[in-house]
Design an enzyme around this catalytic site. Structure first.
Site, mmCIF file in Angstrom:
data_model
loop_
_atom_site.group_PDB
_atom_site.id
_atom_site.type_symbol
_atom_site.label_atom_id
_atom_site.label_comp_id
_atom_site.label_asym_id
_atom_site.label_seq_id
_atom_site.Cartn_x
_atom_site.Cartn_y
_atom_site.Cartn_z
ATOM 1 N N GLY A 33 0.791 -1.057 -0.076
ATOM 2 C CA GLY A 33 0.112 -0.018 -0.113
ATOM 3 C C GLY A 33 0.819 1.124 0.010
ATOM 4 O O GLY A 33 1.790 1.234 -0.915
ATOM 5 N N GLU A 34 0.784 2.137 0.966
ATOM 6 C CA GLU A 34 1.397 3.161 0.998
ATOM 7 C C GLU A 34 1.787 3.220 2.598
ATOM 8 O O GLU A 34 1.075 3.403 3.249
ATOM 9 C CB GLU A 34 0.663 4.495 0.569
ATOM 10 N N SER A 35 3.203 3.168 2.780
ATOM 11 C CA SER A 35 3.747 3.135 4.166
ATOM 12 C C SER A 35 3.275 4.231 4.924
ATOM 13 O O SER A 35 3.034 4.240 6.219
ATOM 14 C CB SER A 35 5.079 2.754 4.117
ATOM 15 N N CYS A 94 6.053 -5.287 0.741
ATOM 16 C CA CYS A 94 6.435 -4.176 0.062
ATOM 17 C C CYS A 94 6.130 -2.954 0.997
ATOM 18 O O CYS A 94 6.937 -2.538 2.086
ATOM 19 C CB CYS A 94 5.214 -3.989 -1.131
ATOM 20 N N ARG A 100 12.650 3.436 0.485
ATOM 21 C CA ARG A 100 11.417 3.485 -0.071
ATOM 22 C C ARG A 100 11.745 3.745 -1.933
ATOM 23 O O ARG A 100 12.518 4.445 -1.791
ATOM 24 C CB ARG A 100 10.444 4.754 0.527
ATOM 25 N N ILE A 110 6.296 -3.366 -7.401
ATOM 26 C CA ILE A 110 5.490 -2.310 -7.705
ATOM 27 C C ILE A 110 6.043 -1.020 -6.638
ATOM 28 O O ILE A 110 5.608 -0.994 -5.454
ATOM 29 C CB ILE A 110 3.982 -2.206 -7.443
ATOM 30 N N ARG A 111 6.695 0.161 -7.189
ATOM 31 C CA ARG A 111 7.123 1.153 -6.318
ATOM 32 C C ARG A 111 7.960 0.639 -5.094
ATOM 33 O O ARG A 111 7.533 0.979 -4.085
ATOM 34 C CB ARG A 111 6.305 2.233 -6.210
ATOM 35 N N HIS A 171 5.501 -8.303 -4.348
ATOM 36 C CA HIS A 171 4.146 -8.407 -3.677
ATOM 37 C C HIS A 171 3.999 -9.966 -4.133
ATOM 38 O O HIS A 171 3.588 -10.274 -5.346
ATOM 39 C CB HIS A 171 3.177 -7.864 -4.759
ATOM 40 N N GLU A 198 1.628 -12.185 -3.376
ATOM 41 C CA GLU A 198 0.306 -12.565 -3.486
ATOM 42 C C GLU A 198 -0.280 -12.035 -4.808
ATOM 43 O O GLU A 198 -1.432 -12.466 -5.182
ATOM 44 C CB GLU A 198 -0.865 -11.581 -2.663
HETATM 45 N N1 GLN Z 1 5.786 2.848 -2.664
HETATM 46 C C1 GLN Z 1 4.942 2.677 -1.441
HETATM 47 C C2 GLN Z 1 5.614 3.131 -0.067
HETATM 48 O O1 GLN Z 1 6.668 3.734 -0.152
HETATM 49 C C3 GLN Z 1 5.100 0.914 -1.323
HETATM 50 C C4 GLN Z 1 4.409 0.348 -2.664
HETATM 51 C C5 GLN Z 1 3.718 -1.013 -2.339
HETATM 52 O O2 GLN Z 1 3.363 -1.386 -1.286
HETATM 53 N N2 GLN Z 1 3.349 -1.379 -3.717
HETATM 54 O O3 GLN Z 1 4.960 3.001 0.696
#
Ligand code: GLN
Length: 178
Positions: free
Chosen positions: A29-31, A61, A81, A110-111, A146, A148
């Site tokens: 997600g987004e930390s 992630c 990150r 993913i990022r 990821h 999953e």
């Molecule tokens: N870029 C997101 C972060 O820094 C992590 C991305 C992800 O969980 N796929 O939180």
């Protein structure tokens, strides 16, 4: 993924939902948002008691970042990150993962973060271009990618084995206590 491995999976959004869990997944997600939500939901004490009780955690992630030394401090690593930069925001790679057998594992990034520093007792299970992307230590398994998002359940199987072991040890302790 967990249900395929015959686990009973439930969603956790509040501290009381953590009671009776044998393992916990902190997903991607987004930390920054996740760290904020964990604090505002009052989940931090429950997460720490889960961890201190020896119950495993899988962080993927953003979940890896949330577990690191700069955030919840559940595993002694420092994540960087969005480490793979702009050109390589999202990509897939075949990884060799310790404990997952010979067959390379297709990993979806993913990022993604990578792991910049690993403390004592942290095992690196996979690297990509020299950077740790799967690690394990102190009951925490964490991946930059990821697991999953493919059909391959080997990372979750490693996690389930950790959960089963922790449960067995707990039962033994319980039995020894009489
Ligand atoms: N870029 C997101 C972060 O820094 C992590 C991305 C992800 O969980 N796929 O939180």
């Amino acid at each position: 993924m967990l249900r395929r491995l015959r686990a009973e999976a439930v969603e956790v959004r509040a501290p009381e939902q953590m009671e009776g869990l044998d393992g916990l997944v902190i997903p991607g997600g987004e930390s920054t948002t996740m760290t904020r939500l964990i604090a505002s939901a009052g989940l931090e004490p429950a997460l720490h008691s889960h961890h201190e009780a020896g119950k495993p955690i899988l962080g993927t992630c953003a979940g890896l970042i949330v577990c690191d030394a700069d955030h919840l401090g559940l595993i002694d690593v420092t994540a960087r990150r969005n480490a793979f930069g702009r050109q390589l925001q999202s990509f897939e790679a075949d990884l060799e993962v310790t404990g997952a057998g010979e067959e390379p594992l297709r990993a979806v990034f993913i990022r993604a973060p990578w792991v910049e520093r690993t403390g004592e007792g942290v095992e690196v299970l996979a690297t990509w271009e020299g950077h740790p992307v799967a690690i394990r230590g102190d009951g925490v398994l964490a991946t930059s990618f990821h697991p999953e998002l493919t059909d391959d359940h080997r990372v979750h199987a490693i996690f389930m084995a950790m959960v089963t072991n922790a449960k067995d040890q707990d039962d033994e302790r319980e039995a020894a206590r009489g």
